[in-house]
Design a protein around this motif. Sequence first.
Motif, PDB file in Angstrom:
ATOM      1  N   MET A   1       0.721  -1.058   0.102  1.00 31.05           N
ATOM      2  CA  MET A   1      -0.009   0.111   0.025  1.00 31.05           C
ATOM      3  C   MET A   1       0.838   1.345  -0.035  1.00 31.05           C
ATOM      4  N   ASN A   2       0.560   2.030  -1.035  1.00 33.96           N
ATOM      5  CA  ASN A   2       1.420   3.307  -1.033  1.00 33.96           C
ATOM      6  C   ASN A   2       1.019   4.498  -0.062  1.00 33.96           C
ATOM      7  N   LYS A   3       1.986   5.423   0.219  1.00 33.00           N
ATOM      8  CA  LYS A   3       1.509   6.240   1.390  1.00 33.00           C
ATOM      9  C   LYS A   3       0.426   7.278   1.219  1.00 33.00           C
ATOM     10  N   THR A   4       0.044   7.334   0.099  1.00 34.35           N
ATOM     11  CA  THR A   4      -1.267   8.137  -0.155  1.00 34.35           C
ATOM     12  C   THR A   4      -2.463   7.206   0.233  1.00 34.35           C
ATOM     13  N   ASN A   5      -2.374   5.900  -0.318  1.00 29.48           N
ATOM     14  CA  ASN A   5      -3.493   5.038   0.094  1.00 29.48           C
ATOM     15  C   ASN A   5      -3.646   4.834   1.611  1.00 29.48           C
ATOM     16  N   LEU A   6      -2.425   4.725   2.347  1.00 30.84           N
ATOM     17  CA  LEU A   6      -2.482   4.484   3.661  1.00 30.84           C
ATOM     18  C   LEU A   6      -2.912   5.541   4.257  1.00 30.84           C
ATOM     19  N   ALA A   7      -2.640   6.967   3.944  1.00 34.30           N
ATOM     20  CA  ALA A   7      -3.188   7.993   4.788  1.00 34.30           C
ATOM     21  C   ALA A   7      -4.620   8.102   4.688  1.00 34.30           C
ATOM     22  N   ASN A   8      -5.184   7.631   3.402  1.00 34.35           N
ATOM     23  CA  ASN A   8      -6.606   7.523   3.273  1.00 34.35           C
ATOM     24  C   ASN A   8      -7.503   6.184   3.694  1.00 34.35           C
ATOM     25  N   SER A   9      -6.730   5.434   4.417  1.00 29.29           N
ATOM     26  CA  SER A   9      -7.334   4.126   4.582  1.00 29.29           C
ATOM     27  C   SER A   9      -7.978   4.245   5.968  1.00 29.29           C
ATOM     28  N   ILE A  10      -9.079   3.196   6.281  1.00 26.77           N
ATOM     29  CA  ILE A  10      -9.484   3.076   7.693  1.00 26.77           C
ATOM     30  C   ILE A  10      -9.354   1.705   8.097  1.00 26.77           C
ATOM     31  N   VAL A  11      -8.242   1.472   9.155  1.00 28.60           N
ATOM     32  CA  VAL A  11      -7.750   0.322   9.198  1.00 28.60           C
ATOM     33  C   VAL A  11      -7.969   0.052  10.649  1.00 28.60           C
ATOM     34  N   ILE A  12      -8.447  -1.124  11.105  1.00 29.73           N
ATOM     35  CA  ILE A  12      -8.362  -1.493  12.720  1.00 29.73           C
ATOM     36  C   ILE A  12      -7.589  -2.652  12.707  1.00 29.73           C
ATOM     37  N   PRO A  13      -6.691  -2.315  13.815  1.00 29.01           N
ATOM     38  CA  PRO A  13      -5.653  -3.341  14.185  1.00 29.01           C
ATOM     39  C   PRO A  13      -6.281  -4.916  14.067  1.00 29.01           C
ATOM     40  N   ASP A  14      -5.393  -5.777  13.313  1.00 27.11           N
ATOM     41  CA  ASP A  14      -5.895  -7.085  13.237  1.00 27.11           C
ATOM     42  C   ASP A  14      -5.489  -8.106  14.183  1.00 27.11           C
ATOM     43  N   SER A  15      -5.820  -8.080  15.179  1.00 27.61           N
ATOM     44  CA  SER A  15      -5.181  -8.994  16.310  1.00 27.61           C
ATOM     45  C   SER A  15      -6.131  -9.498  17.178  1.00 27.61           C
ATOM     46  N   VAL A  16      -5.783 -10.400  17.934  1.00 32.49           N
ATOM     47  CA  VAL A  16      -6.849 -11.058  19.016  1.00 32.49           C
ATOM     48  C   VAL A  16      -7.185 -10.042  19.862  1.00 32.49           C
ATOM     49  N   LEU A  17      -6.368  -9.415  20.552  1.00 37.35           N
ATOM     50  CA  LEU A  17      -6.612  -8.175  21.735  1.00 37.35           C
ATOM     51  C   LEU A  17      -7.435  -7.290  20.930  1.00 37.35           C
ATOM     52  N   ALA A  18      -7.190  -6.755  19.720  1.00 38.92           N
ATOM     53  CA  ALA A  18      -8.075  -5.651  19.405  1.00 38.92           C
ATOM     54  C   ALA A  18      -9.403  -6.159  19.071  1.00 38.92           C
ATOM     55  N   LYS A  19      -9.814  -7.570  18.751  1.00 38.43           N
ATOM     56  CA  LYS A  19     -10.994  -8.163  18.459  1.00 38.43           C
ATOM     57  C   LYS A  19     -11.620  -8.347  19.642  1.00 38.43           C
ATOM     58  N   GLN A  20     -11.215  -8.807  20.597  1.00 37.12           N
ATOM     59  CA  GLN A  20     -11.504  -8.947  21.862  1.00 37.12           C
ATOM     60  C   GLN A  20     -12.117  -7.432  22.571  1.00 37.12           C
ATOM     61  N   ALA A  21     -11.490  -6.412  22.428  1.00 38.95           N
ATOM     62  CA  ALA A  21     -11.640  -5.197  22.691  1.00 38.95           C
ATOM     63  C   ALA A  21     -12.943  -4.811  22.074  1.00 38.95           C
ATOM     64  N   THR A  22     -12.927  -5.013  20.738  1.00 36.77           N
ATOM     65  CA  THR A  22     -14.188  -4.730  19.852  1.00 36.77           C
ATOM     66  C   THR A  22     -15.380  -5.158  20.495  1.00 36.77           C
ATOM     67  N   ASP A  23     -15.353  -6.265  20.722  1.00 36.62           N
ATOM     68  CA  ASP A  23     -16.301  -7.291  21.198  1.00 36.62           C
ATOM     69  C   ASP A  23     -16.873  -6.800  22.391  1.00 36.62           C
ATOM     70  N   LEU A  24     -15.907  -6.614  23.389  1.00 42.18           N
ATOM     71  CA  LEU A  24     -16.318  -6.081  24.625  1.00 42.18           C
ATOM     72  C   LEU A  24     -16.939  -4.629  24.680  1.00 42.18           C
ATOM     73  N   LEU A  25     -16.491  -3.749  23.611  1.00 44.07           N
ATOM     74  CA  LEU A  25     -17.186  -2.530  23.353  1.00 44.07           C
ATOM     75  C   LEU A  25     -18.434  -2.679  23.084  1.00 44.07           C
ATOM     76  N   ARG A  26     -18.567  -3.528  22.008  1.00 43.69           N
ATOM     77  CA  ARG A  26     -19.886  -3.945  21.451  1.00 43.69           C
ATOM     78  C   ARG A  26     -20.948  -4.426  22.339  1.00 43.69           C
ATOM     79  N   GLU A  27     -20.450  -5.267  22.888  1.00 40.16           N
ATOM     80  CA  GLU A  27     -21.543  -5.753  24.097  1.00 40.16           C
ATOM     81  C   GLU A  27     -21.965  -4.942  25.184  1.00 40.16           C
ATOM     82  N   HIS A  28     -21.185  -4.022  25.594  1.00 39.03           N
ATOM     83  CA  HIS A  28     -21.542  -3.092  26.716  1.00 39.03           C
ATOM     84  C   HIS A  28     -21.925  -1.714  26.461  1.00 39.03           C
ATOM     85  N   SER A  29     -21.476  -1.150  25.177  1.00 36.13           N
ATOM     86  CA  SER A  29     -21.642   0.088  24.880  1.00 36.13           C
ATOM     87  C   SER A  29     -22.927   0.220  24.168  1.00 36.13           C
ATOM     88  N   THR A  30     -23.371   1.515  23.863  1.00 32.32           N
ATOM     89  CA  THR A  30     -24.445   2.025  22.975  1.00 32.32           C
ATOM     90  C   THR A  30     -23.875   2.310  21.667  1.00 32.32           C
TER      91      THR A  30
END
Length: 216
Positions: A1-30
Amino acid sequence: MNKTNLANSIVIPDSVLAKQATDLLREHSTDLLFNHSMRVYQFAAAQGRRQKRKFDPELLYVAAAFHDLGLIRTFSSPDERFEVDGANAARQFLNAHNIPEEQVQTVWEAIALHTTPGIPKYMRPEVALLNFGVLLDVLGAGFDEFPAELREKIVAKYPRAHFKEGFIREYFAGFAHKPETTYGTVNAGFCERFIPGFKSPCACDLIAASPFPDTP
């Protein structure tokens, strides 16, 4: 991915830790707070890339995911600032994943200080960037300096449906039961606005009431 595309991308970390944080936020948050947290991360990470700052995307993501969880009753204590409640929840989450203490402390500070004016920008990148993302999303600070195309892309992905009115309502509800914890913070203004008769203590009065006797 070039620098221009990187600067305009929407990227969520792809890790177990991040996914579990997302799941916890989704479960408890509005939905409102979930989208807010996702926008905060995207704004913060994009700003870090634009400024060529060295930061840990995973730690920043966890900080963004947990930064407002202290507003949710499940994580709310009776006598701590909501920011501290969120920071403590993140600490417990990270400790359970055996994250090194220095990294845990970085996330703790980022969350605990995310509403504190004037301090985070001088701290570690994750602390400063989380504060930037919060200020941009809630107050519009830096709105004109942030790339419009990327800003609009992030908002399209995580909409701001009735955000201003809804955020004020949900934000205040998160500490309305413990207004005394807002002393010395920007949150005291919410309590004075919405709690009839509430007045945050004045530091002048607290100084005058100190038990130390003054000498002539």
